[in-house]
Design a protein around this motif. Structure first.
Motif, PDB file in Angstrom:
ATOM      1  N   LEU A  34       0.850  -1.187   0.000  1.00 11.35           N
ATOM      2  CA  LEU A  34       0.000   0.000   0.000  1.00 11.35           C
ATOM      3  C   LEU A  34       0.886   1.236   0.000  1.00 11.35           C
ATOM      4  O   LEU A  34       1.830   1.334   0.786  1.00 11.35           O
ATOM      5  N   GLU A  35       0.591   2.172  -0.898  1.00 13.80           N
ATOM      6  CA  GLU A  35       1.349   3.421  -0.978  1.00 13.80           C
ATOM      7  C   GLU A  35       0.433   4.596  -0.665  1.00 13.80           C
ATOM      8  O   GLU A  35      -0.788   4.490  -0.806  1.00 13.80           O
ATOM      9  N   MET A  36       1.049   5.711  -0.260  1.00 18.18           N
ATOM     10  CA  MET A  36       0.296   6.928   0.015  1.00 18.18           C
ATOM     11  C   MET A  36       1.091   8.139  -0.434  1.00 18.18           C
ATOM     12  O   MET A  36       2.309   8.073  -0.586  1.00 18.18           O
ATOM     13  N   VAL A  37       0.390   9.242  -0.658  1.00 23.78           N
ATOM     14  CA  VAL A  37       1.046  10.500  -0.987  1.00 23.78           C
ATOM     15  C   VAL A  37       1.509  11.139   0.318  1.00 23.78           C
ATOM     16  O   VAL A  37       0.742  11.269   1.265  1.00 23.78           O
ATOM     17  N   CYS A  38       2.791  11.524   0.353  1.00 27.19           N
ATOM     18  CA  CYS A  38       3.361  12.235   1.503  1.00 27.19           C
ATOM     19  C   CYS A  38       3.961  13.551   1.030  1.00 27.19           C
ATOM     20  O   CYS A  38       4.543  13.610  -0.056  1.00 27.19           O
ATOM     21  N   ILE A  39       3.810  14.559   1.874  1.00 27.61           N
ATOM     22  CA  ILE A  39       4.484  15.827   1.618  1.00 27.61           C
ATOM     23  C   ILE A  39       5.557  16.030   2.681  1.00 27.61           C
ATOM     24  O   ILE A  39       5.424  15.540   3.802  1.00 27.61           O
ATOM     25  N   LYS A  40       6.624  16.725   2.312  1.00 29.31           N
ATOM     26  CA  LYS A  40       7.652  17.111   3.271  1.00 29.31           C
ATOM     27  C   LYS A  40       7.377  18.564   3.631  1.00 29.31           C
ATOM     28  O   LYS A  40       7.444  19.454   2.782  1.00 29.31           O
ATOM     29  N   ARG A  41       7.042  18.785   4.897  1.00 27.08           N
ATOM     30  CA  ARG A  41       6.683  20.123   5.359  1.00 27.08           C
ATOM     31  C   ARG A  41       7.872  21.073   5.266  1.00 27.08           C
ATOM     32  O   ARG A  41       8.972  20.714   5.669  1.00 27.08           O
ATOM     33  N   TRP A 147       4.959   9.554  -3.734  1.00 26.18           N
ATOM     34  CA  TRP A 147       4.283   8.337  -3.281  1.00 26.18           C
ATOM     35  C   TRP A 147       5.293   7.545  -2.460  1.00 26.18           C
ATOM     36  O   TRP A 147       6.434   7.391  -2.887  1.00 26.18           O
ATOM     37  N   VAL A 148       4.883   7.061  -1.298  1.00 19.91           N
ATOM     38  CA  VAL A 148       5.767   6.250  -0.459  1.00 19.91           C
ATOM     39  C   VAL A 148       5.025   4.986  -0.037  1.00 19.91           C
ATOM     40  O   VAL A 148       3.811   5.007   0.171  1.00 19.91           O
ATOM     41  N   PRO A 149       5.764   3.873   0.098  1.00 19.23           N
ATOM     42  CA  PRO A 149       5.120   2.664   0.631  1.00 19.23           C
ATOM     43  C   PRO A 149       4.851   2.844   2.124  1.00 19.23           C
ATOM     44  O   PRO A 149       5.662   3.453   2.828  1.00 19.23           O
ATOM     45  N   ILE A 150       3.730   2.352   2.567  1.00 15.95           N
ATOM     46  CA  ILE A 150       3.413   2.395   4.000  1.00 15.95           C
ATOM     47  C   ILE A 150       4.164   1.255   4.666  1.00 15.95           C
ATOM     48  O   ILE A 150       3.995   0.093   4.307  1.00 15.95           O
ATOM     49  N   THR A 151       5.018   1.617   5.626  1.00 22.41           N
ATOM     50  CA  THR A 151       5.874   0.640   6.297  1.00 22.41           C
ATOM     51  C   THR A 151       5.804   0.815   7.812  1.00 22.41           C
ATOM     52  O   THR A 151       5.493   1.901   8.297  1.00 22.41           O
ATOM     53  N   PRO A 152       6.102  -0.237   8.561  1.00 22.26           N
ATOM     54  CA  PRO A 152       6.074  -0.132  10.023  1.00 22.26           C
ATOM     55  C   PRO A 152       7.034   0.947  10.520  1.00 22.26           C
ATOM     56  O   PRO A 152       8.171   1.038  10.065  1.00 22.26           O
ATOM     57  N   LYS A 165      -1.552   3.893  10.097  1.00 20.57           N
ATOM     58  CA  LYS A 165      -1.747   2.524  10.595  1.00 20.57           C
ATOM     59  C   LYS A 165      -3.200   2.090  10.442  1.00 20.57           C
ATOM     60  O   LYS A 165      -3.480   0.950  10.057  1.00 20.57           O
ATOM     61  N   GLU A 166      -4.115   2.990  10.740  1.00 21.68           N
ATOM     62  CA  GLU A 166      -5.535   2.654  10.632  1.00 21.68           C
ATOM     63  C   GLU A 166      -5.925   2.409   9.171  1.00 21.68           C
ATOM     64  O   GLU A 166      -6.655   1.465   8.859  1.00 21.68           O
ATOM     65  N   THR A 167      -5.439   3.241   8.279  1.00 21.71           N
ATOM     66  CA  THR A 167      -5.715   3.041   6.852  1.00 21.71           C
ATOM     67  C   THR A 167      -5.158   1.704   6.387  1.00 21.71           C
ATOM     68  O   THR A 167      -5.828   0.949   5.673  1.00 21.71           O
ATOM     69  N   TYR A 168      -3.930   1.404   6.787  1.00 18.37           N
ATOM     70  CA  TYR A 168      -3.292   0.145   6.402  1.00 18.37           C
ATOM     71  C   TYR A 168      -4.141  -1.049   6.869  1.00 18.37           C
ATOM     72  O   TYR A 168      -4.386  -1.987   6.112  1.00 18.37           O
ATOM     73  N   LYS A 169      -4.588  -0.979   8.100  1.00 21.28           N
ATOM     74  CA  LYS A 169      -5.397  -2.074   8.649  1.00 21.28           C
ATOM     75  C   LYS A 169      -6.717  -2.236   7.880  1.00 21.28           C
ATOM     76  O   LYS A 169      -7.124  -3.355   7.566  1.00 21.28           O
TER      77      LYS A 169
END
Length: 176
Positions: A34-41, A147-152, A165-169
């Motif tokens: 699962l990947e998500m869009v991340c921004i660097k503030r 886009w980044v992979p969701i990782t622990p 974490k909730e989205t991943y679950k």
């Protein structure tokens, strides 16, 4: 930041990682990645879920589209016609969101007399044909976007990892 301040929102876009042939890529355990869009503030250099404050008299769905467009697509630097077309496309893509969280958040801006509350919405591109049309370009208060992979344990701003974490679950049926 207080009960009378504008409500901050977070817009979390997710998709399954796909190979060149369009097939969903799985990790070593057979779980789709699962990947998500991340921004660097820009203000602190931390990675975060795109989002911002609801403007007065603005509908929540408009805020989600506007904030994502400004931070992840750099619409503020686009010519007006292109900006309007992009906002329309984003608004169309954001029609089936799921509330991931609503309420108080642990945030470094909180004080004894003022605190942050938020709503986090997830928009998932299950088939991989919606968000691919958007060319990610950092804008507004984002220094980078990807886009980044969701990782622990992925390092994210404030309590954003809790939302991830909730989205991943919900998407994989597994805990991070």
């Amino acid at each position: 930041m207080s009960p009378r301040s504008p409500l901050p929102l977070r817009v979390q876009n997710s998709r399954w990682r796909r190979d060149a042939a369009g097939k969903v890529v799985k990790d070593e355990n057979g779980t789709p990645i699962l990947e998500m869009v991340c921004i660097k503030r820009k203000d602190n250099g931390e990675w975060a879920i795109p989002g911002g404050m609801v403007d007065p008299k603005e509908h929540v769905s408009a805020t989600l589209a506007r904030e994502f467009s400004e931070e992840a697509l750099n619409t503020l630097d686009m010519p007006e016609a292109k900006r309007a077309k992009t906002l329309d496309a984003v608004s169309s893509a954001f029609h089936k969101g799921e509330v991931i969280y609503r309420g108080y958040v642990d945030d470094p801006r909180n004080t004894d007399n003022a605190w942050m509350e938020t709503t986090v919405m997830n928009f998932h591109d299950d088939k991989g044909d919606v968000f691919g049309a958007f060319e990610l370009t950092a804008g507004d208060d984002a220094g980078a976007v990807t886009w980044v992979p969701i990782t622990p344990g992925m390092p994210l701003y404030a309590s954003h990892y809790d939302f991830v974490k909730e989205t991943y679950k919900r998407r994989t049926g597994k805990n991070l």
